[in-house]
Design an enzyme around this catalytic site. Sequence first.
Site, short mmCIF file in Angstrom:
data_model
loop_
_atom_site.label_atom_id
_atom_site.label_comp_id
_atom_site.label_asym_id
_atom_site.label_seq_id
_atom_site.Cartn_x
_atom_site.Cartn_y
_atom_site.Cartn_z
N LYS A 49 0.86 -1.20 0.00
CA LYS A 49 0.00 0.00 0.00
C LYS A 49 0.89 1.24 0.00
CE LYS A 49 -1.76 1.53 4.04
NZ LYS A 49 -1.52 2.96 4.36
N ASN A 50 1.89 1.26 0.88
CA ASN A 50 2.66 2.49 1.09
C ASN A 50 3.70 2.74 0.01
OD1 ASN A 50 1.02 2.93 3.23
ND2 ASN A 50 2.53 2.41 4.79
N CYS B 91 -5.50 12.58 11.81
CA CYS B 91 -6.28 11.36 11.60
C CYS B 91 -6.33 10.64 12.94
CB CYS B 91 -5.65 10.51 10.51
SG CYS B 91 -4.14 9.76 11.07
N ARG C 127 -0.60 14.62 12.43
CA ARG C 127 -0.09 14.43 11.06
C ARG C 127 0.19 15.76 10.34
NH1 ARG C 127 -1.56 9.14 9.68
NH2 ARG C 127 0.18 9.16 8.26
N LEU D 72 7.00 19.89 7.26
CA LEU D 72 8.29 19.54 6.60
C LEU D 72 8.11 19.53 5.07
CD1 LEU D 72 9.45 16.65 8.98
CD2 LEU D 72 10.14 19.06 9.04
N ASP E 71 4.10 0.89 12.33
CA ASP E 71 2.87 0.27 11.79
C ASP E 71 2.66 -1.14 12.34
OD1 ASP E 71 3.07 1.77 8.46
OD2 ASP E 71 2.51 2.55 10.42
N ILE F 122 6.95 7.36 17.27
CA ILE F 122 6.67 8.04 16.00
C ILE F 122 5.37 8.83 16.02
CG2 ILE F 122 6.41 7.73 13.49
CD1 ILE F 122 9.19 6.92 14.50
N ARG G 61 -8.93 -0.51 4.35
CA ARG G 61 -8.09 0.49 3.66
C ARG G 61 -6.73 -0.10 3.31
NH1 ARG G 61 -7.94 6.25 6.51
NH2 ARG G 61 -6.42 6.40 4.85
C1 EPZ Z 1 3.99 7.02 6.30
O1 EPZ Z 1 3.19 8.06 6.84
C2 EPZ Z 1 3.09 5.79 6.21
N1 EPZ Z 1 1.97 6.09 5.33
C3 EPZ Z 1 2.58 5.44 7.60
O2 EPZ Z 1 1.80 4.25 7.48
C4 EPZ Z 1 3.78 5.16 8.50
O3 EPZ Z 1 3.31 4.88 9.81
C5 EPZ Z 1 4.71 6.39 8.52
O4 EPZ Z 1 5.10 6.71 7.17
C6 EPZ Z 1 5.97 6.14 9.35
O5 EPZ Z 1 6.65 5.05 8.84
C7 EPZ Z 1 2.13 6.02 3.99
O6 EPZ Z 1 3.21 5.74 3.49
C8 EPZ Z 1 0.91 6.28 3.15
P1 EPZ Z 1 5.94 10.48 8.43
P2 EPZ Z 1 3.74 9.58 6.85
O7 EPZ Z 1 5.83 11.71 7.62
O8 EPZ Z 1 4.51 9.83 5.61
C9 EPZ Z 1 5.81 13.78 11.81
C10 EPZ Z 1 -0.10 2.89 7.73
O9 EPZ Z 1 -0.65 2.41 8.72
N2 EPZ Z 1 5.79 14.76 10.70
O10 EPZ Z 1 7.18 9.67 8.39
O11 EPZ Z 1 2.63 10.47 7.18
C11 EPZ Z 1 4.48 13.03 11.91
O12 EPZ Z 1 3.56 13.77 12.66
C12 EPZ Z 1 0.39 4.33 7.77
O13 EPZ Z 1 0.12 2.27 6.65
C13 EPZ Z 1 5.92 16.12 10.99
O14 EPZ Z 1 6.05 16.51 12.15
O15 EPZ Z 1 4.74 9.50 8.10
C14 EPZ Z 1 4.86 11.76 12.61
O16 EPZ Z 1 4.91 11.99 14.00
C15 EPZ Z 1 0.10 5.02 9.08
N3 EPZ Z 1 5.88 17.02 9.97
C16 EPZ Z 1 6.27 11.48 12.09
O17 EPZ Z 1 6.75 12.72 11.55
C17 EPZ Z 1 5.73 16.62 8.67
O18 EPZ Z 1 5.72 17.50 7.78
C18 EPZ Z 1 6.33 10.42 11.02
O19 EPZ Z 1 5.57 10.88 9.95
C19 EPZ Z 1 5.61 15.24 8.39
C20 EPZ Z 1 5.65 14.33 9.42
#
Ligand code: EPZ
Length: 417
Positions: free
Chosen positions: A22-23, A116, A121, A125, A304, A326, A396
Amino acid sequence: MLSYIIKGGKRLEGTISVSGSKNASLPIIAGTILSAKTTKLYHVPNIHDTQITLKILKLLGCKVKKERGKIVIDTKPMRKTEIPEDMMRQMRSTVVMAGAIISRFKEATFSYPGGCEIGARPIDLHLSAFRKLGIHVEEKGGFIHCTCDKIIGTEINLDFPSVGATENIILATVLAEGITTITNAAMEPEIEDLAKFLNKMGAKIEGAGTNLIKITGVKQLKEVSYKIMPDRIEAGTYLCMVAATGGKLKLLNTEPEHISPILNKLQECGCNIETQGKVINLEAPKKLKSIDIKTLPYPGFPTDMQSVFGSMLTIAKGTSVIVENIFENRYKYTQELQKMGAKIQIEGKMAVIKGVRKLNASKVDSHDLRGGAALVLAGLCTKGTTYVNNIEYILRGYENLEEKLQSIGASIKIKNN
Ligand code: EPZ
Protein backbone atom coordinates in the site's frame (compact mmCIF):
# COMPACT_ATOMS: atom_id res chain seq x y z
CA MET A 1 -21.06 -0.13 9.39
CA LEU A 2 -19.18 -3.31 8.55
CA SER A 3 -18.00 -5.82 11.15
CA TYR A 4 -15.94 -8.99 11.25
CA ILE A 5 -17.44 -11.95 13.10
CA ILE A 6 -14.54 -14.09 14.31
CA LYS A 7 -14.92 -17.51 15.93
CA GLY A 8 -11.47 -17.66 17.52
CA GLY A 9 -9.30 -20.08 19.48
CA LYS A 10 -8.18 -22.16 16.48
CA ARG A 11 -4.53 -22.88 15.69
CA LEU A 12 -3.94 -21.34 12.23
CA GLU A 13 -1.80 -23.19 9.70
CA GLY A 14 -1.20 -22.81 5.97
CA THR A 15 0.19 -20.62 3.19
CA ILE A 16 -0.52 -16.97 2.37
CA SER A 17 0.82 -14.88 -0.51
CA VAL A 18 1.54 -11.23 0.34
CA SER A 19 -0.05 -8.48 -1.79
CA GLY A 20 1.68 -5.42 -3.22
CA SER A 21 2.63 -2.64 -0.81
CA LYS A 22 0.00 0.00 0.00
CA ASN A 23 2.66 2.49 1.09
CA ALA A 24 4.74 2.01 -2.06
CA SER A 25 1.71 2.08 -4.39
CA LEU A 26 0.49 5.50 -3.27
CA PRO A 27 3.62 7.57 -4.13
CA ILE A 28 4.26 5.49 -7.27
CA ILE A 29 0.72 6.13 -8.55
CA ALA A 30 1.41 9.84 -7.86
CA GLY A 31 4.67 9.49 -9.82
CA THR A 32 2.81 8.47 -13.00
CA ILE A 33 1.74 12.14 -13.27
CA LEU A 34 5.33 13.14 -14.06
CA SER A 35 5.71 11.31 -17.40
CA ALA A 36 2.47 12.55 -19.09
CA LYS A 37 2.53 9.12 -20.77
CA THR A 38 1.07 5.67 -20.10
CA THR A 39 2.33 3.59 -17.18
CA LYS A 40 1.47 -0.05 -16.46
CA LEU A 41 1.59 -0.96 -12.75
CA TYR A 42 1.49 -4.56 -11.54
CA HIS A 43 0.76 -5.85 -8.02
CA VAL A 44 -1.10 -2.73 -6.87
CA PRO A 45 -3.28 -3.98 -3.97
CA ASN A 46 -7.03 -3.54 -4.57
CA ILE A 47 -7.77 -1.68 -1.32
CA HIS A 48 -9.62 1.49 -0.38
CA ASP A 49 -6.50 3.68 -0.27
CA THR A 50 -5.33 2.76 -3.78
CA GLN A 51 -8.90 3.07 -5.11
CA ILE A 52 -9.08 6.63 -3.72
CA THR A 53 -5.70 7.56 -5.25
CA LEU A 54 -6.74 6.24 -8.67
CA LYS A 55 -10.08 8.06 -8.38
CA ILE A 56 -8.22 11.33 -7.79
CA LEU A 57 -6.14 10.74 -10.94
CA LYS A 58 -9.39 10.26 -12.90
CA LEU A 59 -10.88 13.44 -11.37
CA LEU A 60 -7.74 15.32 -12.48
CA GLY A 61 -8.34 14.12 -16.08
CA CYS A 62 -6.20 10.99 -16.30
CA LYS A 63 -7.38 7.74 -17.90
CA VAL A 64 -7.22 4.72 -15.56
CA LYS A 65 -7.98 1.18 -16.70
CA LYS A 66 -7.92 -1.92 -14.48
CA GLU A 67 -7.01 -5.01 -16.45
CA ARG A 68 -6.17 -8.50 -15.25
CA GLY A 69 -3.48 -8.02 -12.60
CA LYS A 70 -2.43 -4.63 -13.87
CA ILE A 71 -3.48 -0.98 -13.81
CA VAL A 72 -2.93 1.12 -16.94
CA ILE A 73 -2.64 4.84 -16.20
CA ASP A 74 -2.48 7.47 -18.96
CA THR A 75 -1.72 10.87 -17.43
CA LYS A 76 -1.33 12.72 -20.75
CA PRO A 77 -4.91 14.09 -20.69
CA MET A 78 -4.48 15.44 -17.14
CA ARG A 79 -5.35 19.15 -16.93
CA LYS A 80 -6.56 19.82 -13.38
CA THR A 81 -4.19 20.64 -10.53
CA GLU A 82 -6.54 20.77 -7.52
CA ILE A 83 -6.82 17.71 -5.29
CA PRO A 84 -10.53 17.47 -4.30
CA GLU A 85 -11.04 18.43 -0.65
CA ASP A 86 -13.22 15.46 0.23
CA MET A 87 -10.54 13.10 -1.11
CA MET A 88 -7.85 14.81 0.99
CA ARG A 89 -10.08 14.35 4.01
CA GLN A 90 -10.64 10.68 3.20
CA MET A 91 -6.96 10.01 2.82
CA ARG A 92 -4.30 12.39 4.10
CA SER A 93 -1.45 10.62 2.31
CA THR A 94 -2.74 12.06 -0.97
CA VAL A 95 -0.54 15.02 -0.01
CA VAL A 96 2.33 13.27 -1.85
CA MET A 97 0.48 13.94 -5.12
CA ALA A 98 1.19 17.65 -4.61
CA GLY A 99 4.89 17.29 -5.38
CA ALA A 100 4.17 15.49 -8.65
CA ILE A 101 1.45 17.95 -9.72
CA ILE A 102 3.64 21.00 -9.01
CA SER A 103 6.56 19.36 -10.80
CA ARG A 104 4.59 18.95 -14.03
CA PHE A 105 2.15 21.90 -13.93
CA LYS A 106 4.11 24.38 -11.74
CA GLU A 107 1.01 24.73 -9.56
CA ALA A 108 -1.14 22.66 -7.19
CA THR A 109 -3.99 23.31 -4.78
CA PHE A 110 -4.93 21.03 -1.92
CA SER A 111 -6.53 21.29 1.49
CA TYR A 112 -4.80 20.67 4.78
CA PRO A 113 -4.88 16.88 5.14
CA GLY A 114 -5.70 17.36 8.80
CA GLY A 115 -5.11 14.90 11.55
CA CYS A 116 -6.28 11.36 11.60
CA GLU A 117 -6.92 8.63 14.11
CA ILE A 118 -3.28 8.25 15.07
CA GLY A 119 -2.15 11.82 15.41
CA ALA A 120 -2.04 15.43 14.20
CA ARG A 121 -0.09 14.43 11.06
CA PRO A 122 1.34 17.91 10.25
CA ILE A 123 2.89 18.61 6.84
CA ASP A 124 5.23 21.45 7.86
CA LEU A 125 8.29 19.54 6.60
CA HIS A 126 6.65 19.11 3.16
CA LEU A 127 5.80 22.82 2.89
CA SER A 128 9.15 24.14 4.12
CA ALA A 129 10.88 21.90 1.56
CA PHE A 130 8.61 23.25 -1.21
CA ARG A 131 9.53 26.82 -0.22
CA LYS A 132 13.26 25.95 -0.32
CA LEU A 133 12.72 24.68 -3.88
CA GLY A 134 11.39 28.07 -4.96
CA ILE A 135 7.74 27.11 -4.76
CA HIS A 136 5.41 29.86 -3.52
CA VAL A 137 3.19 28.32 -0.84
CA GLU A 138 0.15 30.33 0.20
CA GLU A 139 -2.06 28.99 2.98
CA LYS A 140 -5.58 30.48 2.86
CA GLY A 141 -8.82 29.27 4.44
CA GLY A 142 -7.65 25.73 4.97
CA PHE A 143 -6.37 25.48 1.41
CA ILE A 144 -2.76 25.47 0.25
CA HIS A 145 -1.96 27.05 -3.13
CA CYS A 146 1.46 26.21 -4.55
CA THR A 147 2.82 28.03 -7.60
CA CYS A 148 6.27 28.51 -9.17
CA ASP A 149 7.91 29.54 -12.42
CA LYS A 150 10.32 26.64 -12.17
CA ILE A 151 11.65 24.31 -9.50
CA ILE A 152 15.32 24.81 -8.74
CA GLY A 153 17.26 22.01 -7.05
CA THR A 154 18.78 22.79 -3.64
CA GLU A 155 19.97 21.22 -0.39
CA ILE A 156 17.21 20.16 1.99
CA ASN A 157 17.75 18.87 5.51
CA LEU A 158 14.75 17.22 7.17
CA ASP A 159 14.30 17.90 10.90
CA PHE A 160 12.72 14.42 11.07
CA PRO A 161 13.15 11.57 8.53
CA SER A 162 9.55 11.92 7.35
CA VAL A 163 8.50 9.27 4.81
CA GLY A 164 5.91 11.47 3.11
CA ALA A 165 8.11 14.56 3.03
CA THR A 166 10.99 12.55 1.52
CA GLU A 167 8.63 11.15 -1.16
CA ASN A 168 7.15 14.60 -1.89
CA ILE A 169 10.59 16.18 -2.32
CA ILE A 170 11.67 13.40 -4.71
CA LEU A 171 8.46 13.76 -6.75
CA ALA A 172 8.85 17.55 -6.85
CA THR A 173 12.49 17.51 -8.01
CA VAL A 174 12.76 14.69 -10.58
CA LEU A 175 12.10 17.24 -13.39
CA ALA A 176 13.65 20.23 -11.58
CA GLU A 177 16.61 22.32 -12.79
CA GLY A 178 19.84 21.24 -11.15
CA ILE A 179 20.57 18.92 -8.24
CA THR A 180 18.62 18.40 -5.02
CA THR A 181 20.08 16.63 -1.99
CA ILE A 182 17.99 15.46 0.93
CA THR A 183 19.86 14.90 4.20
CA ASN A 184 18.24 13.05 7.10
CA ALA A 185 15.98 11.47 4.46
CA ALA A 186 13.63 8.62 5.41
CA MET A 187 15.17 5.21 4.55
CA GLU A 188 12.01 3.09 4.32
CA PRO A 189 11.91 0.43 1.54
CA GLU A 190 8.92 2.23 0.00
CA ILE A 191 11.23 5.19 -0.74
CA GLU A 192 13.61 2.81 -2.53
CA ASP A 193 10.72 1.33 -4.53
CA LEU A 194 9.57 4.82 -5.57
CA ALA A 195 13.11 5.71 -6.68
CA LYS A 196 13.47 2.43 -8.59
CA PHE A 197 10.21 3.15 -10.42
CA LEU A 198 11.16 6.76 -11.25
CA ASN A 199 14.69 5.76 -12.35
CA LYS A 200 13.14 3.14 -14.66
CA MET A 201 11.20 6.05 -16.20
CA GLY A 202 14.52 7.90 -16.72
CA ALA A 203 14.89 9.89 -13.49
CA LYS A 204 18.31 10.27 -11.85
CA ILE A 205 17.91 9.44 -8.15
CA GLU A 206 20.84 8.17 -6.09
CA GLY A 207 20.96 7.03 -2.46
CA ALA A 208 17.32 6.06 -1.93
CA GLY A 209 17.20 3.76 1.10
CA THR A 210 19.95 5.77 2.80
CA ASN A 211 19.64 9.05 4.69
CA LEU A 212 21.35 11.00 1.88
CA ILE A 213 19.43 11.15 -1.41
CA LYS A 214 20.58 13.03 -4.53
CA ILE A 215 18.16 13.88 -7.34
CA THR A 216 19.56 15.25 -10.60
CA GLY A 217 16.77 16.90 -12.59
CA VAL A 218 16.00 15.50 -16.06
CA LYS A 219 13.94 16.90 -18.91
CA GLN A 220 11.41 14.14 -19.45
CA LEU A 221 10.42 10.63 -18.49
CA LYS A 222 9.36 7.62 -20.53
CA GLU A 223 6.57 5.05 -20.65
CA VAL A 224 7.27 2.06 -18.34
CA SER A 225 5.77 -1.00 -16.67
CA TYR A 226 6.56 -1.62 -13.03
CA LYS A 227 5.80 -4.23 -10.35
CA ILE A 228 5.16 -2.84 -6.84
CA MET A 229 7.21 -4.33 -3.96
CA PRO A 230 5.49 -6.67 -1.47
CA ASP A 231 3.73 -5.14 1.52
CA ARG A 232 6.06 -5.58 4.50
CA ILE A 233 3.44 -4.56 7.07
CA GLU A 234 0.90 -7.03 5.68
CA ALA A 235 3.59 -9.71 5.89
CA GLY A 236 4.34 -8.84 9.53
CA THR A 237 0.64 -8.74 10.37
CA TYR A 238 -0.04 -12.31 9.19
CA LEU A 239 3.10 -13.62 10.90
CA CYS A 240 1.86 -12.18 14.21
CA MET A 241 -1.72 -13.40 13.71
CA VAL A 242 -0.50 -16.96 13.21
CA ALA A 243 2.06 -16.67 16.03
CA ALA A 244 -0.69 -15.56 18.44
CA THR A 245 -2.60 -18.82 17.74
CA GLY A 246 0.51 -21.01 18.21
CA GLY A 247 0.32 -21.89 14.53
CA LYS A 248 2.45 -22.39 11.45
CA LEU A 249 2.70 -20.16 8.34
CA LYS A 250 4.41 -20.24 4.96
CA LEU A 251 4.44 -16.67 3.63
CA LEU A 252 5.06 -16.25 -0.13
CA ASN A 253 6.18 -13.18 -2.12
CA THR A 254 8.01 -11.41 0.69
CA GLU A 255 11.23 -9.39 0.97
CA PRO A 256 12.59 -10.79 4.28
CA GLU A 257 15.28 -8.10 4.51
CA HIS A 258 12.52 -5.47 4.64
CA ILE A 259 11.13 -6.99 7.84
CA SER A 260 14.20 -8.14 9.75
CA PRO A 261 13.24 -6.05 12.84
CA ILE A 262 9.86 -7.84 12.86
CA LEU A 263 11.41 -11.29 12.35
CA ASN A 264 13.97 -10.66 15.11
CA LYS A 265 11.24 -9.71 17.57
CA LEU A 266 9.14 -12.76 16.65
CA GLN A 267 12.20 -14.96 17.28
CA GLU A 268 12.69 -13.19 20.64
CA CYS A 269 9.08 -14.21 21.43
CA GLY A 270 10.09 -17.82 20.83
CA CYS A 271 8.99 -18.33 17.20
CA ASN A 272 11.06 -20.45 14.86
CA ILE A 273 11.62 -18.51 11.62
CA GLU A 274 13.30 -19.68 8.41
CA THR A 275 13.66 -17.61 5.26
CA GLN A 276 14.46 -18.85 1.78
CA GLY A 277 14.45 -16.29 -1.05
CA LYS A 278 11.01 -14.70 -1.03
CA VAL A 279 9.52 -17.31 1.35
CA ILE A 280 9.28 -16.97 5.13
CA ASN A 281 8.39 -20.00 7.29
CA LEU A 282 7.18 -19.40 10.84
CA GLU A 283 6.41 -21.96 13.54
CA ALA A 284 5.13 -20.54 16.83
CA PRO A 285 5.58 -21.98 20.34
CA LYS A 286 2.55 -22.92 22.45
CA LYS A 287 3.18 -19.88 24.61
CA LEU A 288 4.95 -16.69 23.42
CA LYS A 289 7.51 -14.95 25.60
CA SER A 290 7.15 -11.27 26.55
CA ILE A 291 9.54 -8.77 24.88
CA ASP A 292 10.28 -5.04 24.78
CA ILE A 293 9.73 -2.90 21.66
CA LYS A 294 10.69 0.67 20.71
CA THR A 295 9.30 2.03 17.43
CA LEU A 296 11.80 3.96 15.29
CA PRO A 297 12.24 5.19 11.72
CA TYR A 298 13.49 2.48 9.34
CA PRO A 299 15.55 0.33 9.78
CA GLY A 300 14.22 0.39 13.36
CA PHE A 301 11.08 -1.44 14.48
CA PRO A 302 8.16 -0.06 12.37
CA THR A 303 5.42 1.94 14.10
CA ASP A 304 2.87 0.27 11.79
CA MET A 305 3.56 -3.04 13.57
CA GLN A 306 3.23 -1.63 17.10
CA SER A 307 -0.46 -2.37 17.62
CA VAL A 308 -0.34 -5.87 16.14
CA PHE A 309 2.59 -6.81 18.39
CA GLY A 310 0.89 -5.15 21.37
CA SER A 311 -2.17 -7.30 20.80
CA MET A 312 -0.12 -10.49 20.43
CA LEU A 313 1.80 -9.73 23.66
CA THR A 314 -1.40 -9.53 25.78
CA ILE A 315 -1.27 -13.36 26.00
CA ALA A 316 2.53 -13.76 26.18
CA LYS A 317 4.26 -15.08 29.30
CA GLY A 318 5.50 -12.14 31.40
CA THR A 319 5.37 -8.37 31.06
CA SER A 320 6.21 -6.51 27.82
CA VAL A 321 7.01 -2.82 27.43
CA ILE A 322 6.33 -0.93 24.20
CA VAL A 323 7.52 2.65 23.49
CA GLU A 324 5.81 4.40 20.54
CA ASN A 325 8.21 7.10 19.36
CA ILE A 326 6.67 8.04 16.00
CA PHE A 327 3.00 8.92 16.47
CA GLU A 328 1.42 10.57 19.50
CA ASN A 329 -1.88 8.73 19.52
CA ARG A 330 -1.36 5.15 18.47
CA TYR A 331 -2.61 3.29 21.56
CA LYS A 332 -6.40 3.58 21.06
CA TYR A 333 -6.61 -0.15 20.32
CA THR A 334 -5.51 -0.93 23.92
CA GLN A 335 -8.84 0.33 25.32
CA GLU A 336 -10.60 -2.23 23.13
CA LEU A 337 -8.25 -5.02 24.20
CA GLN A 338 -8.94 -4.15 27.84
CA LYS A 339 -12.62 -4.95 27.11
CA MET A 340 -11.34 -8.45 26.29
CA GLY A 341 -9.48 -8.72 29.59
CA ALA A 342 -6.03 -7.53 28.50
CA LYS A 343 -3.84 -6.01 31.23
CA ILE A 344 -2.34 -2.87 29.64
CA GLN A 345 -1.12 0.29 31.38
CA ILE A 346 -0.47 3.38 29.19
CA GLU A 347 2.02 5.91 30.56
CA GLY A 348 2.66 8.59 27.90
CA LYS A 349 4.60 6.97 25.03
CA MET A 350 4.90 3.72 26.95
CA ALA A 351 2.52 0.74 27.10
CA VAL A 352 3.15 -1.86 29.83
CA ILE A 353 1.49 -5.15 28.88
CA LYS A 354 1.12 -7.82 31.57
CA GLY A 355 0.53 -11.16 29.84
CA VAL A 356 -2.70 -12.98 30.78
CA ARG A 357 -3.53 -16.67 30.22
CA LYS A 358 -6.28 -15.87 27.75
CA LEU A 359 -8.55 -13.05 26.53
CA ASN A 360 -12.37 -13.14 26.56
CA ALA A 361 -14.41 -12.84 23.35
CA SER A 362 -16.21 -9.51 23.14
CA LYS A 363 -17.54 -6.73 20.87
CA VAL A 364 -14.75 -4.24 20.05
CA ASP A 365 -14.41 -1.19 17.79
CA SER A 366 -11.63 -0.36 15.31
CA HIS A 367 -10.34 3.20 15.54
CA ASP A 368 -7.66 3.06 12.84
CA LEU A 369 -6.13 0.72 10.26
CA ARG A 370 -3.40 -1.04 12.24
CA GLY A 371 -5.34 -0.86 15.51
CA GLY A 372 -8.17 -2.68 13.73
CA ALA A 373 -5.77 -5.40 12.58
CA ALA A 374 -4.68 -5.76 16.23
CA LEU A 375 -8.30 -6.43 17.22
CA VAL A 376 -8.68 -9.09 14.50
CA LEU A 377 -5.58 -10.79 15.91
CA ALA A 378 -7.12 -10.71 19.41
CA GLY A 379 -10.32 -12.31 18.06
CA LEU A 380 -8.40 -15.03 16.24
CA CYS A 381 -6.52 -16.15 19.37
CA THR A 382 -9.54 -16.00 21.70
CA LYS A 383 -12.09 -18.81 22.17
CA GLY A 384 -15.64 -17.74 21.39
CA THR A 385 -17.12 -15.14 19.01
CA THR A 386 -15.52 -11.70 18.80
CA TYR A 387 -17.16 -8.88 16.82
CA VAL A 388 -14.76 -6.29 15.38
CA ASN A 389 -16.72 -3.21 14.28
CA ASN A 390 -15.84 -0.30 11.94
CA ILE A 391 -13.70 -2.57 9.79
CA GLU A 392 -13.79 0.00 6.96
CA TYR A 393 -10.51 1.17 8.54
CA ILE A 394 -9.01 -2.30 8.04
CA LEU A 395 -10.21 -2.61 4.45
CA ARG A 396 -8.09 0.49 3.66
CA GLY A 397 -4.86 -1.44 4.02
CA TYR A 398 -5.34 -5.21 3.79
CA GLU A 399 -6.33 -6.84 0.50
CA ASN A 400 -8.68 -9.85 0.85
CA LEU A 401 -7.95 -10.18 4.56
CA GLU A 402 -10.82 -12.51 5.40
CA GLU A 403 -10.18 -14.82 2.40
CA LYS A 404 -6.48 -15.04 3.29
CA LEU A 405 -7.28 -15.85 6.92
CA GLN A 406 -9.99 -18.36 5.94
CA SER A 407 -7.41 -20.11 3.74
CA ILE A 408 -5.32 -20.91 6.84
CA GLY A 409 -8.25 -22.14 8.92
CA ALA A 410 -9.72 -19.00 10.50
CA SER A 411 -13.46 -18.62 10.96
CA ILE A 412 -13.98 -14.98 9.98
CA LYS A 413 -16.71 -13.36 7.95
CA ILE A 414 -17.95 -9.86 7.16
CA LYS A 415 -21.33 -8.64 8.45
CA ASN A 416 -23.04 -5.52 7.19
CA ASN A 417 -24.84 -3.95 10.17
C1 EPZ B 1 3.99 7.02 6.30
O1 EPZ B 1 3.19 8.06 6.84
C2 EPZ B 1 3.09 5.79 6.21
N1 EPZ B 1 1.97 6.09 5.33
C3 EPZ B 1 2.58 5.44 7.60
O2 EPZ B 1 1.80 4.25 7.48
C4 EPZ B 1 3.78 5.16 8.50
O3 EPZ B 1 3.31 4.88 9.81
C5 EPZ B 1 4.71 6.39 8.52
O4 EPZ B 1 5.10 6.71 7.17
C6 EPZ B 1 5.97 6.14 9.35
O5 EPZ B 1 6.65 5.05 8.84
C7 EPZ B 1 2.13 6.02 3.99
O6 EPZ B 1 3.21 5.74 3.49
C8 EPZ B 1 0.91 6.28 3.15
P1 EPZ B 1 5.94 10.48 8.43
P2 EPZ B 1 3.74 9.58 6.85
O7 EPZ B 1 5.83 11.71 7.62
O8 EPZ B 1 4.51 9.83 5.61
C9 EPZ B 1 5.81 13.78 11.81
C10 EPZ B 1 -0.10 2.89 7.73
O9 EPZ B 1 -0.65 2.41 8.72
N2 EPZ B 1 5.79 14.76 10.70
O10 EPZ B 1 7.18 9.67 8.39
O11 EPZ B 1 2.63 10.47 7.18
C11 EPZ B 1 4.48 13.03 11.91
O12 EPZ B 1 3.56 13.77 12.66
C12 EPZ B 1 0.39 4.33 7.77
O13 EPZ B 1 0.12 2.27 6.65
C13 EPZ B 1 5.92 16.12 10.99
O14 EPZ B 1 6.05 16.51 12.15
O15 EPZ B 1 4.74 9.50 8.10
C14 EPZ B 1 4.86 11.76 12.61
O16 EPZ B 1 4.91 11.99 14.00
C15 EPZ B 1 0.10 5.02 9.08
N3 EPZ B 1 5.88 17.02 9.97
C16 EPZ B 1 6.27 11.48 12.09
O17 EPZ B 1 6.75 12.72 11.55
C17 EPZ B 1 5.73 16.62 8.67
O18 EPZ B 1 5.72 17.50 7.78
C18 EPZ B 1 6.33 10.42 11.02
O19 EPZ B 1 5.57 10.88 9.95
C19 EPZ B 1 5.61 15.24 8.39
C20 EPZ B 1 5.65 14.33 9.42
